[in-house]
Structure formats: structure tokens, C-alpha cells
Scaffold this active site. Structure first.
Site, short mmCIF file in Angstrom:
data_model
loop_
_atom_site.label_atom_id
_atom_site.label_comp_id
_atom_site.label_asym_id
_atom_site.label_seq_id
_atom_site.Cartn_x
_atom_site.Cartn_y
_atom_site.Cartn_z
CE1 TYR A 50 -11.65 -46.73 -15.69
CE2 TYR A 50 -12.60 -46.21 -13.58
CZ TYR A 50 -12.22 -45.62 -14.73
OH TYR A 50 -12.42 -44.44 -15.00
CE1 TYR B 163 -17.45 -49.83 -2.36
CE2 TYR B 163 -18.30 -47.70 -2.60
CZ TYR B 163 -17.45 -48.42 -2.86
OH TYR B 163 -16.01 -48.11 -3.48
CG LEU C 290 -23.65 -39.79 -14.40
CD1 LEU C 290 -25.20 -40.10 -14.58
CD2 LEU C 290 -23.32 -38.54 -13.64
N1 UDP Z 1 -26.33 -41.44 -11.37
C1 UDP Z 1 -27.55 -41.21 -12.23
N2 UDP Z 1 -27.92 -42.00 -13.23
C2 UDP Z 1 -27.33 -43.00 -13.51
C3 UDP Z 1 -26.11 -43.51 -12.69
C4 UDP Z 1 -25.75 -42.74 -11.66
O1 UDP Z 1 -28.19 -39.98 -11.88
O2 UDP Z 1 -27.79 -44.14 -14.29
C5 UDP Z 1 -25.86 -40.51 -10.49
C6 UDP Z 1 -25.99 -41.22 -8.97
O3 UDP Z 1 -27.10 -41.13 -8.31
C7 UDP Z 1 -24.90 -40.52 -8.18
C8 UDP Z 1 -23.88 -40.08 -9.50
O4 UDP Z 1 -24.61 -40.27 -10.65
O5 UDP Z 1 -25.04 -39.20 -7.73
C9 UDP Z 1 -22.58 -40.96 -9.51
O6 UDP Z 1 -22.92 -42.24 -9.75
P1 UDP Z 1 -21.90 -43.41 -10.01
O7 UDP Z 1 -22.57 -44.58 -9.83
O8 UDP Z 1 -21.40 -43.20 -11.28
O9 UDP Z 1 -20.82 -43.24 -8.64
P2 UDP Z 1 -21.22 -43.51 -7.30
O10 UDP Z 1 -21.22 -42.09 -6.65
O11 UDP Z 1 -22.47 -44.13 -6.78
O12 UDP Z 1 -19.96 -43.99 -6.73
#
Ligand code: UDP
Length: 327
Positions: free
Chosen positions: A12, A141, A190
Site C-alpha cells: 500500500y 507488532y 478501519l
Molecule cells: N477498528 C474497529 N473496527 C474494525 C477495524 C478497526 O473498530 O473493523 C478500530 C481499531 O480498534 C482501532 C482503529 O479502528 O482503534 C484503527 O484500526 P486499524 O486496524 O485501521 O489500524 P491500527 O490502529 O490497528 O493500526
């Protein structure tokens, strides 16, 4: 023309970087094992399909090309998966990177731009996170990225290389002019997941936890447009090649949005109701991660320019293009 090895350049962010490098007069050469990247995301650049942990392949590559720098975007990036499959993260993110670093040392390629993450900070102790914030990652991670940061710093102490360690907050959006988009398989992020609901691919979006100590109980993140991220990388590259100084720098906007706020913006842009359900917290998720972006500005005179609406709009338009092309 200076050649830059872009490891993970079919992914990406890496693939978005290619045109930024080309426009600035560099020749990107991509190494990607295509485990999560896409061949068609590499436009106008040579793609070598292979693993950064493959020492023999790296020998060939470093013998064929004289790289001015390596940009290292390759890695596993899912917090939840890192909790359930820690070894995958240490193997891919740490062990394979060590082979790449070993070969950089062997062939005297001594400028590295490394994609790190805000996950190295863990639970924030302050509203805005500066680069001096304690490093206490709360998931494998983040720990895998921090380990690599430490290895790079130790190598630099010995004069082996100079580095720019860039700690990303949440990359989002797409360069729709170039037909680029975010395509993870399976998708876990998200904004793309929310947009899949608006496209009718999913029925609803699951909100992971609604009782965090934040404005509305949902997690807060600092979303940054991928083209802003790429611009910052270019500044970091030029800085490294000319000033030969190490830098560890946050890449964020400095403004956090809750999951519900992102959803609201997406509902407005897509004109779709985007139903949601609240579920359990996702293991390893800090409540809030928002950058203090000052250092990037002080160092390169750069700051992110796109707002959340633009990120969601660009991602929405790019994802609709993708569907059109795939039908
Ligand atoms: N999140 C959510 N539902 C989803 C995917 C993500 O509520 O289906 C929340 C997740 O808990 C985090 C935020 O959205 O607080 C961003 O998550 P993402 O996986 O996009 O990125 P990260 O912060 O994990 O790198």
C-alpha cells in the site's frame, strides 16, 4: 540517476512511494515477495519478486545495482494477528530484516529509511506523543518494529549506516489520480472496512470496544493521508543523502479521530447509513494514538496537509474505481 531499493514496494504505502521517487528524479527498484503486495501496483519500475530474508537473492540484487539508499516498507502490520501469531511477526519483521541489514552492510549501502509505527509507544502517557515518549509497545507488532529500530541504531553507532526511522500513525486514503488504492487481503483496517459496508460488500462495521477512556468510548487514532506520508519520506531521503544525519520522526497530523467520528465522516461522504455493531475490544489496541508532528516540521519544514474528509473521499473514490475495474 540514483537508484533506491524499495523493499515492500508492491504494498500500500511502498507502491504509492514509487511515483514520488520518480517525480523527484530517483529510480526505484522494487523487491517484494507479493505476500500482501500486488504486482499491478508497481508502475513503471522494475519488480523483483522475492523475500528480503533471501540472502542469495540479495547478493544478486546488490551486485547488480549500486543503491544510494534502501526504503524498507515490507512487514506484517496487523496488531491482532501479531497477538495470535507472534512468531510470524518476529520472523518476518525482525529476522528477515536482519538479513537485509546484513547485506546492506556487506555491500556498503549505508542509508536506510525504515517504516516504523506509533505502536512502539504503547499506551500514551500524554495526549500528543512526541518522539521522546517512553517506548512500551503493548503488542508483538509494536515490539517487532521496536526491535528493528534498536538494531538499526546499534549498527549506526558503529558507523555502518545512517537512518531515518519514521513512525507512522494511521495511513489512509489513496492517490486516486494514479489509480492507486489500499488493498489488504483480508482487509482489517478501519476506513477500507467501513467503505466496504457502503459498497454492499459487508453488512455492517464492527466497532472494537466502546468503553475506552476517550471522548465517545471508541479508540482514537491519528489518520494521515498516504500521499502526505510519501512526501515526508522524500524529505527524509533527501535529508539523509545530503545531511547524513540520523532522524527518528513521527509521521502524523497531530489530530485524533475516534472510530465513531470516522464513521460519521464516511456516512456523509458515501451517503450510506453504514450500520455498526459494537463488539469486544481488540486485544493489543491502545485507547488513543495521536502524534505530536512538530519534529517533522522543524526538521524538513513539512507537515501533513490532507484532512480526514479528504482521506475518506479519496479512499472511497479509489475503491469504487477498483470495483468498476474488477467487474
Ligand atoms: N477498528 C474497529 N473496527 C474494525 C477495524 C478497526 O473498530 O473493523 C478500530 C481499531 O480498534 C482501532 C482503529 O479502528 O482503534 C484503527 O484500526 P486499524 O486496524 O485501521 O489500524 P491500527 O490502529 O490497528 O493500526
Amino acid at each position: 540517476m540514483q537508484s533506491i531499493l524499495v523493499v515492500g514496494g508492491a504494498g500500500y504505502i511502498g507502491s504509492h512511494m514509487l511515483s514520488h521517487l520518480q517525480n523527484a528524479g530517483y529510480q526505484p527498484i522494487v523487491l517484494d515477495n507479493l505476500s500482501t503486495g500486488h504486482r499491478d501496483a508497481v508502475i513503471n519500475a522494475e519488480l523483483i519478486v522475492g523475500d528480503m530474508g533471501d540472502a542469495a537473492l540479495l547478493d544478486q540484487l546488490f551486485q547488480q545495482h549500486r543503491f544510494s539508499a534502501v526504503m524498507h516498507f515490507a512487514g506484517c502490520i496487523e496488531v491482532q494477528e501479531s497477538v495470535t501469531h507472534p512468531l510470524k511477526y518476529y520472523k518476518n519483521n525482525v529476522a528477515a530484516t536482519m538479513t537485509l541489514l546484513e547485506k546492506m552492510q556487506q555491500y556498503d549501502v549505508n542509508h536506510l529509511i525504515f517504516s516504523s509505527t506509533a505502536a512502539v509507544y504503547g499506551e500514551p502517557q500524554t495526549a500528543l506523543i512526541t518522539e521522546k515518549h517512553p517506548l512500551n509497545p503493548v503488542n508483538p507488532y509494536g515490539r517487532s518494529k521496536l526491535m528493528v529500530e534498536q538494531i538499526i541504531k546499534d549498527m549506526s553507532e558503529q558507523g555502518i549506516l545512517k537512518y531515518a526511522i519514521l513512525r507512522y500513525f494511521n495511513a489512509a486514503g489513496a492517490d486516486k489520480k494514479k489509480g492507486m488504492k489500499e488493498r489488504h487481503q483480508p482487509e482489517t483496517h478501519l476506513i477500507p472496512l467501513i467503505l466496504q459496508v457502503a459498497q454492499g460488500i459487508r453488512e455492517n462495521i464492527t466497532i472494537f470496544g466502546a468503553d475506552y477512556p476517550t471522548i465517545d468510548g471508541t479508540c482514537v487514532r491519528d489518520y494521515i493521508h498516504v500521499t502526505d506520508l510519501c512526501e515526508a519520506h522524500l524529505h527524509a531521503l533527501i535529508w539523509l543523502l545530503t545531511k547524513k544525519q540520523n532522524v527518528v520522526c513521527n509521521l502524523g497530523v497531530g489530530r485524533g479521530y475516534s472510530v465513531l467520528e470516522v464513521l460519521k465522516v464516511a456516512r456523509e461522504i458515501t451517503a450510506h447509513s453504514i450500520p455498526m455493531v459494537v463488539s469486544e475490544k481488540r486485544p493489543g489496541d491502545p485507547a488513543s494514538l495521536v502524534a505530536d508532528p512538530l519534529l517533522a516540521y522543524e526538521t524538513w519544514g513539512w507537515k501533513a496537509s490532507a484532512d480526514l474528509e479528504m482521506m475518506v473521499r479519496d479512499a472511497w473514490e479509489a475503491s469504487r474505481e477498483l470495483i468498476k475495474n474488477e467487474v
